[in-house]
Design a protein around this motif. Structure first.
Motif, PDB file in Angstrom:
ATOM      1  N   SER A   1      -6.804   2.985  -1.069  1.00 61.33           N
ATOM      2  CA  SER A   1      -5.395   2.929  -0.670  1.00 61.33           C
ATOM      3  C   SER A   1      -5.040   1.585  -0.057  1.00 61.33           C
ATOM      4  O   SER A   1      -3.878   1.221  -0.006  1.00 61.33           O
ATOM      5  CB  SER A   1      -5.083   4.066   0.309  1.00 61.33           C
ATOM      6  OG  SER A   1      -5.694   3.799   1.540  1.00 61.33           O
TER       7      SER A   1
ATOM      8  N   THR B   1       0.829  -1.205   0.000  1.00 64.56           N
ATOM      9  CA  THR B   1       0.000   0.000   0.000  1.00 64.56           C
ATOM     10  C   THR B   1       0.862   1.254   0.000  1.00 64.56           C
ATOM     11  O   THR B   1       2.043   1.223   0.306  1.00 64.56           O
ATOM     12  CB  THR B   1      -0.891   0.047   1.246  1.00 64.56           C
ATOM     13  OG1 THR B   1      -0.046  -0.072   2.388  1.00 64.56           O
ATOM     14  CG2 THR B   1      -1.900  -1.062   1.236  1.00 64.56           C
TER      15      THR B   1
ATOM     16  N   LEU C   1      -0.970   7.404   2.558  1.00 60.66           N
ATOM     17  CA  LEU C   1      -2.422   7.409   2.384  1.00 60.66           C
ATOM     18  C   LEU C   1      -3.086   6.426   3.328  1.00 60.66           C
ATOM     19  O   LEU C   1      -4.118   6.708   3.939  1.00 60.66           O
ATOM     20  CB  LEU C   1      -2.777   7.050   0.942  1.00 60.66           C
ATOM     21  CG  LEU C   1      -2.722   8.185  -0.066  1.00 60.66           C
ATOM     22  CD1 LEU C   1      -3.025   7.661  -1.450  1.00 60.66           C
ATOM     23  CD2 LEU C   1      -3.733   9.249   0.325  1.00 60.66           C
TER      24      LEU C   1
END
Lengths: 325, 132, 405
Positions: A135, A77, A81
């Motif tokens: 995200s 990821t 975010l």
């Protein structure tokens, strides 16, 4: 004269309807929901933490446990975010509260168009939720995010229309004026708008028949799947904050706010009672309904609910012309 | 609309229902009188016929030699499935079940073939809360 | 689509590659549901999605395969009962029924009438319990936690009654070749009557809140429809075949034990969708309650164990317990091939025994209903929405341990 003066907006921000109110609601609502649902299901619910007061401290124990549990950051990821969106979500869910008056003098930011601003802020939250799900970069969160987008498209217009109906009826979005105008409660003036608002509230807080984005047997936990620890509190607690904002808005717009009280303290208590009355049916929904399928929820939102909210607007205009208010 | 009202009323009606959860260990379930619990052996009656060992579907029973020169059954509680075949097979009734259904051991070494299958060692009495 | 490497490790790009190959020029993805997924049970499903629609489901069962058939080889025949019943513990009285019937043919035993009635009583109580269990899981798969809790609460009454009558809550091992292991007492008759009355009283609210709930109906009606022809072709058994209008029930077609003497109607629905599959089982709960009441009313007075067994060694008859297990060590099955068939809660269960001239079996073949319904479940999921996957899954009452054996 006191040595230093607590300004009323500071009290509002810190105590009610601000931070303390939100956190208190989080604890009380989670406890009450678990307890009520358990009683309907012939169980005790939370009990063993603080047995004397019915396990009231269980949500707090859970919060502490979650805070101290390991925070897992998935490797694939975008970390910035991934970490920031739950926080943004939580704050965004709480923002509408700032523009709603809970009692005479108890408002964080006074604005003559405060209620309209609150409504708009409320509807912006879905963006953060979708961003969060995106995200996380997981198939289940992706499906959850898609469901969230579709569902918010289905409830946003009815919600907006039902609130517009009330603001049209009162002719103002001033958080104080709206309450003062309600010699007869808004729910009696325009029950259609209340019904549309209430159902949209259920949909927007993803309470049970519409608990579709986080449907467990299908998409694990939807947009919240990858989160643990503190981020889970922030992301998942967000729906309860939304419920808090919705109940506050509903009690101000439809249940006459702090009326019949006139001073700040008793006004706040009256508002709390009305919010509790509004939130109670939402809390036991979990014990009553299974969840709809997403297409059924969309069909409902785009047909019956939309028609209901349009009817509410027309009804409001009619009342306005008849000179009821 | 009326069906939804009915649903809410049904749910609210059940708020008054008694909790079915049995708060073990403060209260116990009532499985008396015939529950297949912890198995004990009355050594005075045991004839060491080894039928219990023969019928055991889990191969949980082994015989061991005791001080008095007789062989007595010992149960591997890691294997025992409490089917009660040994008790049913016992021709003299020396093996029998007790109402002790919570069977735990402190360590791996003690639950294998413990020699204490003494009927007097089990103090749990039948009875408790019945949901019926 | 035919070659799925089920042994892919974590971090493999197989599914990404497969998606690109599978769904060339289309939007869609492959969702790996299970085995660690709240909606999969002990199995894995590869769900190929086109938008929200399921285009294909490839099941990967076997996560709870214990090898019952292999374990049954080379072990004494009387140990089959505790072995087989672990495959479907809620349904233990029914799943061991065909084993017992086959063993009785092999041993040449005939249970006395009271034993036959008691076995059927236990089988029917077990059926109610299994249907409640499946109803509970259907409830939680649709998100109805109250249906889950209430069903589990009611089915726990059955566990309590089983414990009082047979000694164990779930794995009762009640029926044995030649009879049953324990006789029931007059107090037990009262207990069962109380149990049936309480079940009926509690199921009224359950019906209002779950089956009559408009949201439940919306979720189940018209979902996963299979017509009678498809059901017959796919070899579906039990209530799931009867939900499509196939009137087949072993209890009626080949009545075993006391079923021939009892008066009951089998529940059949026409629609063939998830709601029909649920309603058939719902009606079977009441049929079973009715059968249990008939049995309690007309329970014949006799011994509960075949006299031929007791004749072998009268000493083994003990008060309250039919202590017959020891006698089995004296008797030997005839060499040959025997079969038993019974209607378990989830459908037809079939057992084939290949005996040797010793007490040990050469081979046991066990066909369980969940295994036969798996293919149909996957077919019914195709073309439905992703949200229908758990609804169709549990409308078939699919129980992985029973299917994997």
């Amino acid at each position: 004269m006191m040595p230093f003066e607590l300004s009323s907006d500071l009290v509002a921000a810190l105590v009610f309807p601000g931070v303390l109110g939100i956190l208190g609601f989080l604890v009380v609502a989670i406890w009450a929901e678990r307890k009520l649902v358990a009683r309907i299901q012939w169980r005790y619910g939370p009990l063993y933490v603080s047995k004397a007061i019915g396990g009231f401290l269980q949500p707090i124990a859970d919060l502490v446990k979650l805070v101290f549990s390991e925070l897992v950051l998935p490797r694939h990821t975008n970390r910035a975010l991934f970490l920031s969106t739950p926080l943004a979500l939580f704050i965004a869910e709480a923002l509408p509260v700032a523009f709603i008056a809970a009692a005479p003098g108890l408002i964080i930011f006074y604005n003559p168009h405060g209620l309209a601003i609150a409504v708009v802020l409320w509807l912006l939250v879905a963006v953060f939720l979708v961003g969060m799900a995106w995200s996380e970069a997981d198939k289940f969160t992706y499906i959850g995010a898609m469901r969230e987008i579709l569902l918010s498209a289905a409830y946003e217009i009815p919600l907006l229309l039902s609130l517009v109906a009330m603001l049209l009826l009162y002719g103002t979005a001033d958080p104080y004026r709206v309450v003062e105008l309600q010699n007869v409660w808004g729910v009696l003036l325009n029950p259609l708008a209340f019904l549309a608002f209430y159902i949209s509230l259920v949909m927007s807080t993803t309470r049970f028949p519409f608990e579709i984005p986080e449907a467990e047997p299908e998409v694990v936990l939807g947009p919240y799947t990858e989160y643990g620890s503190t981020l889970f509190i922030l992301s998942f607690g967000g729906t309860y904050v939304k419920l808090y904002a919705g109940a506050l808005l509903g009690s101000v717009l439809f249940l006459g706010g702090w009326q019949p009280a006139v001073d700040t303290l008793s006004g706040a208590l009256v508002t709390i009672a009305k919010m509790a009355a509004l939130a109670f049916p939402l809390l036991i929904l979990r014990a009553i309904y299974p969840r709809y399928r997403i297409d059924q929820a969309l069909r409902f939102g785009w047909s019956k609910l939309l028609a209901l909210s349009i009817a509410a607007v027309i009804f409001s205009i009619a009342l306005r012309f008849a000179g009821v208010i | 609309m009326s069906i939804h009202v009915k649903l809410f009323l049904t749910a609210l009606k059940n708020l008054a229902e008694r909790q079915w959860t049995v708060r073990w260990p403060e209260e116990r379930r009532d499985y008396s009188p015939a529950v297949r619990g912890f198995i004990v052996n009355d050594r005075a009656v045991c004839i060491s016929c080894q039928l219990c060992e023969a019928v055991c579907p889990a191969k949980a029973i082994k015989f061991h030699l005791e001080q008095d020169g007789k062989r007595y059954p010992g149960i591997d509680w890691g294997r025992c499935i409490l089917c009660g075949y040994c008790v049913d097979a016992c021709p003299t009734g020396s093996l029998r079940h007790t109402p002790q259904v919570e069977i735990t051991w402190r360590s791996l070494s003690t639950y294998k073939f413990p020699r204490e299958m003494d009927p007097d060692a089990v103090s749990v009495e039948a009875g408790g809360r019945s949901l019926l | 689509m035919t070659e799925w490497p089920f042994n892919q490790r974590v971090g493999s790009t197989f599914f990404i590659d497969a998606e690109e190959k599978l769904l060339e020029g289309r939007r869609g993805m492959v969702l790996v549901v299970g085995p660690q997924h709240p909606g999969s049970g002990h199995m894995r499903l590869f769900v190929v999605l086109d938008g929200d629609l399921i285009t294909e489901v490839v099941p990967d069962p076997g996560f709870v395969h214990r090898g019952v058939e292999k374990l049954a080889e080379n072990r004494p025949y009387w140990t089959l009962i505790p072995l087989v019943e672990k495959a479907s513990i809620m349904d233990s009285a029914n799943i061991t029924y065909p084993v017992v019937l086959a063993l009785e043919r092999a041993l040449g035993l005939e249970p006395p009438p009271r034993a036959k009635y008691l076995r059927v009583l236990m089988a029917e109580l077990s059926r109610v319990r299994t249907h409640l269990y499946d109803m509970a899981l259907l409830g939680i798969f649709l998100g109805h936690s109250t249906a889950f809790m209430w069903s589990f609460a009611i089915q726990d009454l059955y566990a309590e009654v089983f414990a009082k009558i047979t000694g164990a809550r779930t794995t009762i091992s009640y029926a044995v070749p030649g009879g049953v292991r324990r006789d029931i007492k007059p107090s037990h008759v009262e207990l069962v009557e109380k149990l049936l009355a309480k079940t009926e009283a509690k199921l009224r609210d359950f019906k209002t809140l779950f089956l009559d709930n408009p949201v439940t109906r919306a979720r189940l009606e018209g979902v996963g429809t299979l017509d009678a022809k498809a059901v017959a072709e796919l070899g579906v058994v039990g209530p799931f075949a009867r939900a499509s209008g196939v009137r087949y029930d072993v209890r009626k077609v080949h009545p075993y034990d006391a079923y021939g003497e009892l008066d009951f109607e089998i529940a059949v629905e026409k629609a063939g969708d998830a709601m029909a599959r649920t309603l058939v089982r719902w009606r079977e709960i009441y049929t079973s309650i009715d059968i249990a009441r008939q049995i309690l009313k007309s329970l014949p007075e006799s011994d509960v164990i075949d006299q031929a067994l007791l004749f072998k060694n009268p000493e083994y008859r003990r008060e309250g317990i039919s202590g017959v297990l020891g006698v089995y060590t004296y008797i030997y099955p005839e060499l040959g091939e025997y079969h038993g068939m019974a209607e378990a809660s989830r459908g037809l269960t079939y057992v084939q025994l290949f005996t040797t001239s010793s007490q040990r079996l050469y081979r046991m073949r066990l066909v369980t209903p969940s295994w036969r319904n798996l293919r149909a479940m996957v077919e019914a999921m195709r073309g439905q929405r992703l949200a229908d996957m758990p609804a169709v899954y549990m409308s078939f009452g699919y129980f992985p341990p029973e299917a994997d054996r």
